[in-house]
Design a protein around this motif. Sequence first.
Motif, PDB file in Angstrom:
ATOM      1  N   ARG A 217      -2.795   8.029   5.291  1.00  7.84           N
ATOM      2  CA  ARG A 217      -3.541   9.092   4.620  1.00  7.84           C
ATOM      3  C   ARG A 217      -4.096   8.622   3.277  1.00  7.84           C
ATOM      4  O   ARG A 217      -5.146   9.095   2.822  1.00  7.84           O
ATOM      5  CB  ARG A 217      -2.655  10.316   4.403  1.00  7.84           C
ATOM      6  CG  ARG A 217      -3.454  11.554   4.021  1.00  7.84           C
ATOM      7  CD  ARG A 217      -2.576  12.665   3.450  1.00  7.84           C
ATOM      8  NE  ARG A 217      -1.569  13.152   4.365  1.00  7.84           N
ATOM      9  CZ  ARG A 217      -1.789  14.113   5.262  1.00  7.84           C
ATOM     10  NH1 ARG A 217      -2.961  14.676   5.355  1.00  7.84           N
ATOM     11  NH2 ARG A 217      -0.817  14.496   6.050  1.00  7.84           N
ATOM     12  N   SER A 242      -1.741   5.057  10.667  1.00  4.29           N
ATOM     13  CA  SER A 242      -0.737   6.092  10.930  1.00  4.29           C
ATOM     14  C   SER A 242      -1.376   7.204  11.763  1.00  4.29           C
ATOM     15  O   SER A 242      -2.586   7.242  11.960  1.00  4.29           O
ATOM     16  CB  SER A 242      -0.227   6.678   9.618  1.00  4.29           C
ATOM     17  OG  SER A 242      -1.232   7.512   9.055  1.00  4.29           O
ATOM     18  N   GLN A 256      -3.265   3.165  16.372  1.00  5.53           N
ATOM     19  CA  GLN A 256      -2.090   3.849  15.814  1.00  5.53           C
ATOM     20  C   GLN A 256      -0.792   3.085  16.067  1.00  5.53           C
ATOM     21  O   GLN A 256      -0.521   2.633  17.168  1.00  5.53           O
ATOM     22  CB  GLN A 256      -1.976   5.254  16.403  1.00  5.53           C
ATOM     23  CG  GLN A 256      -0.836   6.050  15.796  1.00  5.53           C
ATOM     24  CD  GLN A 256      -0.756   7.441  16.385  1.00  5.53           C
ATOM     25  OE1 GLN A 256      -1.762   8.115  16.519  1.00  5.53           O
ATOM     26  NE2 GLN A 256       0.440   7.859  16.749  1.00  5.53           N
ATOM     27  N   ILE A 257       0.005   2.988  15.009  1.00  5.25           N
ATOM     28  CA  ILE A 257       1.329   2.373  15.084  1.00  5.25           C
ATOM     29  C   ILE A 257       2.350   3.502  15.083  1.00  5.25           C
ATOM     30  O   ILE A 257       2.204   4.464  14.334  1.00  5.25           O
ATOM     31  CB  ILE A 257       1.558   1.467  13.851  1.00  5.25           C
ATOM     32  CG1 ILE A 257       0.597   0.270  13.890  1.00  5.25           C
ATOM     33  CG2 ILE A 257       3.014   0.994  13.764  1.00  5.25           C
ATOM     34  CD1 ILE A 257       0.518  -0.482  12.575  1.00  5.25           C
ATOM     35  N   THR A 260       4.250   7.405  18.950  1.00  2.35           N
ATOM     36  CA  THR A 260       3.236   7.781  19.923  1.00  2.35           C
ATOM     37  C   THR A 260       2.035   6.844  19.820  1.00  2.35           C
ATOM     38  O   THR A 260       0.922   7.199  20.175  1.00  2.35           O
ATOM     39  CB  THR A 260       2.801   9.254  19.736  1.00  2.35           C
ATOM     40  OG1 THR A 260       2.622   9.500  18.338  1.00  2.35           O
ATOM     41  CG2 THR A 260       3.870  10.195  20.249  1.00  2.35           C
ATOM     42  N   SER A 275       3.416   6.777   4.269  1.00  9.74           N
ATOM     43  CA  SER A 275       4.678   7.255   3.692  1.00  9.74           C
ATOM     44  C   SER A 275       5.894   6.651   4.383  1.00  9.74           C
ATOM     45  O   SER A 275       6.968   6.582   3.807  1.00  9.74           O
ATOM     46  CB  SER A 275       4.744   8.778   3.756  1.00  9.74           C
ATOM     47  OG  SER A 275       4.718   9.214   5.106  1.00  9.74           O
ATOM     48  N   GLN A 279       8.685   8.499  12.611  1.00 10.85           N
ATOM     49  CA  GLN A 279       7.903   8.202  13.812  1.00 10.85           C
ATOM     50  C   GLN A 279       6.976   7.005  13.593  1.00 10.85           C
ATOM     51  O   GLN A 279       6.596   6.341  14.542  1.00 10.85           O
ATOM     52  CB  GLN A 279       7.057   9.410  14.240  1.00 10.85           C
ATOM     53  CG  GLN A 279       7.865  10.605  14.668  1.00 10.85           C
ATOM     54  CD  GLN A 279       8.142  11.546  13.518  1.00 10.85           C
ATOM     55  OE1 GLN A 279       7.847  11.235  12.365  1.00 10.85           O
ATOM     56  NE2 GLN A 279       8.701  12.701  13.830  1.00 10.85           N
ATOM     57  N   HIS A 280       6.582   6.780  12.365  1.00 14.63           N
ATOM     58  CA  HIS A 280       5.783   5.585  12.075  1.00 14.63           C
ATOM     59  C   HIS A 280       6.705   4.370  12.069  1.00 14.63           C
ATOM     60  O   HIS A 280       6.389   3.323  12.648  1.00 14.63           O
ATOM     61  CB  HIS A 280       5.053   5.715  10.734  1.00 14.63           C
ATOM     62  CG  HIS A 280       4.097   4.590  10.477  1.00 14.63           C
ATOM     63  ND1 HIS A 280       2.826   4.576  11.006  1.00 14.63           N
ATOM     64  CD2 HIS A 280       4.244   3.422   9.815  1.00 14.63           C
ATOM     65  CE1 HIS A 280       2.230   3.441  10.662  1.00 14.63           C
ATOM     66  NE2 HIS A 280       3.071   2.728   9.941  1.00 14.63           N
ATOM     67  N   ASN A 294       1.834   1.551  -2.293  1.00 14.70           N
ATOM     68  CA  ASN A 294       1.915   3.005  -2.320  1.00 14.70           C
ATOM     69  C   ASN A 294       1.957   3.483  -3.766  1.00 14.70           C
ATOM     70  O   ASN A 294       2.556   2.836  -4.623  1.00 14.70           O
ATOM     71  CB  ASN A 294       3.186   3.455  -1.582  1.00 14.70           C
ATOM     72  CG  ASN A 294       3.092   4.890  -1.092  1.00 14.70           C
ATOM     73  OD1 ASN A 294       2.898   5.808  -1.890  1.00 14.70           O
ATOM     74  ND2 ASN A 294       3.219   5.081   0.206  1.00 14.70           N
TER      75      ASN A 294
HETATM   76  C1  LIG Z   1       6.487  13.800  17.867  1.00 12.80           C
HETATM   77  C2  LIG Z   1       5.814  13.096  16.750  1.00 12.80           C
HETATM   78  C3  LIG Z   1       5.256  11.842  16.968  1.00 12.80           C
HETATM   79  C4  LIG Z   1       4.659  11.144  15.924  1.00 12.80           C
HETATM   80  N1  LIG Z   1       4.148   9.897  16.168  1.00 12.80           N
HETATM   81  C5  LIG Z   1       3.652   9.184  15.140  1.00 12.80           C
HETATM   82  C6  LIG Z   1       3.167   7.853  15.326  1.00 12.80           C
HETATM   83  O1  LIG Z   1       3.178   7.310  16.440  1.00 12.80           O
HETATM   84  N2  LIG Z   1       2.694   7.185  14.266  1.00 12.80           N
HETATM   85  C7  LIG Z   1       2.654   7.722  13.005  1.00 12.80           C
HETATM   86  O2  LIG Z   1       2.204   7.053  12.074  1.00 12.80           O
HETATM   87  N3  LIG Z   1       3.064   8.988  12.802  1.00 12.80           N
HETATM   88  C8  LIG Z   1       3.557   9.731  13.839  1.00 12.80           C
HETATM   89  N4  LIG Z   1       3.953  11.017  13.608  1.00 12.80           N
HETATM   90  C9  LIG Z   1       3.623  11.645  12.317  1.00 12.80           C
HETATM   91  C10 LIG Z   1       4.576  11.313  11.201  1.00 12.80           C
HETATM   92  O3  LIG Z   1       5.633  12.244  11.202  1.00 12.80           O
HETATM   93  C11 LIG Z   1       3.851  11.401   9.834  1.00 12.80           C
HETATM   94  O4  LIG Z   1       3.287  12.685   9.697  1.00 12.80           O
HETATM   95  C12 LIG Z   1       2.742  10.359   9.642  1.00 12.80           C
HETATM   96  O5  LIG Z   1       3.202   9.064   9.995  1.00 12.80           O
HETATM   97  C13 LIG Z   1       2.315  10.373   8.192  1.00 12.80           C
HETATM   98  O6  LIG Z   1       1.170   9.561   8.019  1.00 12.80           O
HETATM   99  P1  LIG Z   1       0.824   8.934   6.600  1.00 12.80           P
HETATM  100  O7  LIG Z   1       1.982   8.132   6.157  1.00 12.80           O
HETATM  101  O8  LIG Z   1      -0.487   8.265   6.743  1.00 12.80           O
HETATM  102  O9  LIG Z   1       0.592  10.216   5.702  1.00 12.80           O
HETATM  103  P2  LIG Z   1       1.511  10.885   4.583  1.00 12.80           P
HETATM  104  O10 LIG Z   1       2.875  11.146   5.091  1.00 12.80           O
HETATM  105  O11 LIG Z   1       0.716  11.996   4.040  1.00 12.80           O
HETATM  106  O12 LIG Z   1       1.672   9.756   3.483  1.00 12.80           O
HETATM  107  C14 LIG Z   1       0.650   9.253   2.719  1.00 12.80           C
HETATM  108  C15 LIG Z   1       1.261   8.213   1.790  1.00 12.80           C
HETATM  109  O13 LIG Z   1       0.229   7.576   1.080  1.00 12.80           O
HETATM  110  C16 LIG Z   1       0.557   7.522  -0.287  1.00 12.80           C
HETATM  111  N5  LIG Z   1      -0.723   7.517  -0.980  1.00 12.80           N
HETATM  112  C17 LIG Z   1      -1.590   8.544  -1.154  1.00 12.80           C
HETATM  113  N6  LIG Z   1      -2.702   8.120  -1.775  1.00 12.80           N
HETATM  114  C18 LIG Z   1      -2.535   6.792  -1.991  1.00 12.80           C
HETATM  115  C19 LIG Z   1      -3.356   5.787  -2.572  1.00 12.80           C
HETATM  116  N7  LIG Z   1      -4.579   6.068  -3.064  1.00 12.80           N
HETATM  117  N8  LIG Z   1      -2.883   4.529  -2.636  1.00 12.80           N
HETATM  118  C20 LIG Z   1      -1.640   4.229  -2.142  1.00 12.80           C
HETATM  119  N9  LIG Z   1      -0.836   5.149  -1.598  1.00 12.80           N
HETATM  120  C21 LIG Z   1      -1.285   6.409  -1.500  1.00 12.80           C
HETATM  121  C22 LIG Z   1       1.439   8.710  -0.554  1.00 12.80           C
HETATM  122  O14 LIG Z   1       2.295   8.453  -1.674  1.00 12.80           O
HETATM  123  C23 LIG Z   1       2.223   8.781   0.758  1.00 12.80           C
HETATM  124  O15 LIG Z   1       3.386   8.000   0.714  1.00 12.80           O
HETATM  125  C24 LIG Z   1       4.576  11.732  14.636  1.00 12.80           C
HETATM  126  C25 LIG Z   1       5.112  13.001  14.420  1.00 12.80           C
HETATM  127  C26 LIG Z   1       5.743  13.680  15.442  1.00 12.80           C
HETATM  128  C27 LIG Z   1       6.331  15.029  15.174  1.00 12.80           C
END
Ligand SMILES: Cc1cc2nc3c(=O)[nH]c(=O)nc-3n(C[C@H](O)[C@H](O)[C@H](O)COP(=O)(O)OP(=O)(O)OC[C@H]3O[C@@H](n4cnc5c(N)ncnc54)[C@H](O)[C@@H]3O)c2cc1C
Lengths: 329, 256
Positions: A217, A242, A256-257, A260, A275, A279-280, A294
């Motif tokens: 994200r 993610s 996607q890593i 799922t 983050s 699941q990631h 991060n």
């Molecule tokens: C059944 C199920 C299956 C799932 N399968 C997967 C899967 O296969 N893969 C997966 O990835 N997720 C999966 N998820 C989702 C998972 O739970 C998280 O919601 C997802 O991984 C979060 O993605 P993210 O880290 O990109 O976003 P966020 O959790 O929103 O994290 C964003 C991170 O970026 C940091 N950040 C923000 N802006 C910046 C910046 N400018 N520079 C540096 N850092 C920054 C923040 O501090 C935060 O740590 C699944 C969920 C469920 C319920």
Amino acid sequence: MILTVVQTDAGGATEVSLEAVTFARALAKRTLGPVHALVVGPLPDGLVDQLAGHGVVEVHHATGDAFSAYGGAVWAAAVQAVVAAADADAVVAPGTPRGLEVMAHLAARLDVPMAANVVGLGEDDGGDDGGALRVVRQVMGGAALEEMLLPRRPAVLTVAGHAVEAEQVPPVSATVTEFSPEVAEADLVTRVVSTEPAEPDLSGALTSARVVVGAGRGAGGAAGFGDVAELAELLGGALGVSRVVTSMGWRPHHEQIGQTGSRISPDLYIACGISGAIQHWAGCASSKTILAVNTDENAPMVTKATYAVIGDMHEVVPAINAEIRRRRG
Amino acid sequence: MTDVLVCIKRVPDVAGEVLLTPDAQAIDARFVGFTVSAHENCAVELAVRIAAATGGTATVLTLGPEAAVEQLRAALAVGCAAAVHIDADPLGFGPADVVREIAAVVETHAAEGRTHDLVLLGNDAADTGDFQVGVRLAYALGRPVVNGVRTVEVDGGVVTARGDGPDGVETFAVPLPAVVTVLEGGVEPRYPSVVGRMKAKKIPIETVAPRHEPRGAGRVRLTLPPAQPSTVEVLGSGPDAAPSVVDLLQRLGVTR
Ligand SMILES: Cc1cc2nc3c(=O)[nH]c(=O)nc-3n(C[C@H](O)[C@H](O)[C@H](O)COP(=O)(O)OP(=O)(O)OC[C@H]3O[C@@H](n4cnc5c(N)ncnc54)[C@H](O)[C@@H]3O)c2cc1C
Ligand SMILES: Nc1ncnc2c1ncn2[C@@H]1O[C@H](COP(=O)(O)O)[C@@H](O)[C@H]1O
């Protein structure tokens, strides 16, 4: 008998299907029954041997016009037919969207509970579970685990992706039984009408890359992947993302890593703006070295990583790219 | 004139650190906020759009404690026209129990001449993650169900829905009445306007008691994953860390 629903692609059984078969074997050890598999639709070359190499002794192969296109209800009808004919103690499917959907249909049709995203079998703590199966599964978006009792009439569950490692066994000989179950008109209605083919799946490159540069994200939008893609290119690696990124449509699903998505095990994983949700993590935990970039020093990805840089990926990654180019002259 | 029912669930917002209640049955609510999952927010948005496009109505429903009225009001504020509150603690309700209660509301409304042609739900609830209420509801109502789609349109008596499959974007087309479960990402949920919030306050909420004794969810207890001590080595902050990063890359042999 433990029945495992197997999904296939061009390469045979999908990795998560083989993980589900491996989980079924652990279950079969408790119930002392054999492991069977169900395959719906085309039977890829070599699939039966591949399944036999994972301990499957019988492959039920559902054929017929009803299965020319995917549908949750028609697949469930096939599973239900095998459950009835072969008296399954448990039905196991991979925790993919399809695996979850088919098991939900099956559970509704049989009027039994279903456990989604199981990661293991519960320890017997001496309590009376009334003959029920105790499973451990992910809840609260992965923030907690739940011990759940699952009655066996049969027990219906899905196995969370990459929660167990697919393991081969000395091959057994597997028999194949073809069958064409009756499918009700109402079940045919919910099949896929058409599919717009996605861009070619390059996750092979992702899963075999020595270096993976990941972005979540924190990338901020579809236009935010230029620097990470450049870093991946400079290191001869692949780009991974993610689920937030694929859900938002910023990048295609095959990148996607995670649970799922793909499971990677590169020498180096550089996770930027991710983050590190459980699941990631399920998809990247076997990376040899992890470098997290991060803004949040308390993000799980940072605390679990080997190395970290605290800062904005949009400042840090371009600086890394520039430094690499400078040293290369 | 599509009459849409959209089902949402009040869930703990577990973005931060979570603690369990002493009986290990739930997340300790004293330390968290409450929300609705992103899937369900998209389902609400789709419900409102479909209602607007067809000159129909969108009704929001939840089975939850009294406090869940907050989540119903939020959905009313973005364009749902009516709300149903099945007043119960969802902790003792398994997916099949939730379905019996939702189905009872749908059937009662139908008997009163209000048929919810389309029922929208989230693909999975953010707390229990059961992935099944939508499918079970479809069986309870004798309707077709499409799962995990990002866009939903209604034209005449047909719902067309699209979502990601393993080989690309898949299209489903099923006749109404139907049940559809939604994944986040296909639409951007709108923010409530001040006028919307004012209007929402005045809409009466239909409160009903559960009609059946729940059979339960089979939960023995919750556990938290063990905290792992961190052994991370922080190379630096911001762009100034680049030279140490590239030193590392060279040591690992991934760049010259
Ligand atoms: C059944 C199920 C299956 C799932 N399968 C997967 C899967 O296969 N893969 C997966 O990835 N997720 C999966 N998820 C989702 C998972 O739970 C998280 O919601 C997802 O991984 C979060 O993605 P993210 O880290 O990109 O976003 P966020 O959790 O929103 O994290 C964003 C991170 O970026 C940091 N950040 C923000 N802006 C910046 C910046 N400018 N520079 C540096 N850092 C920054 C923040 O501090 C935060 O740590 C699944 C969920 C469920 C319920
Ligand atoms: N208590 C509830 N009240 C209203 N809707 C619910 C409730 N529980 C589940 N749902 C709906 O069913 C979907 C799937 O939930 P689940 O099968 O529990 O993962 C959720 O996204 C909601 O739309």
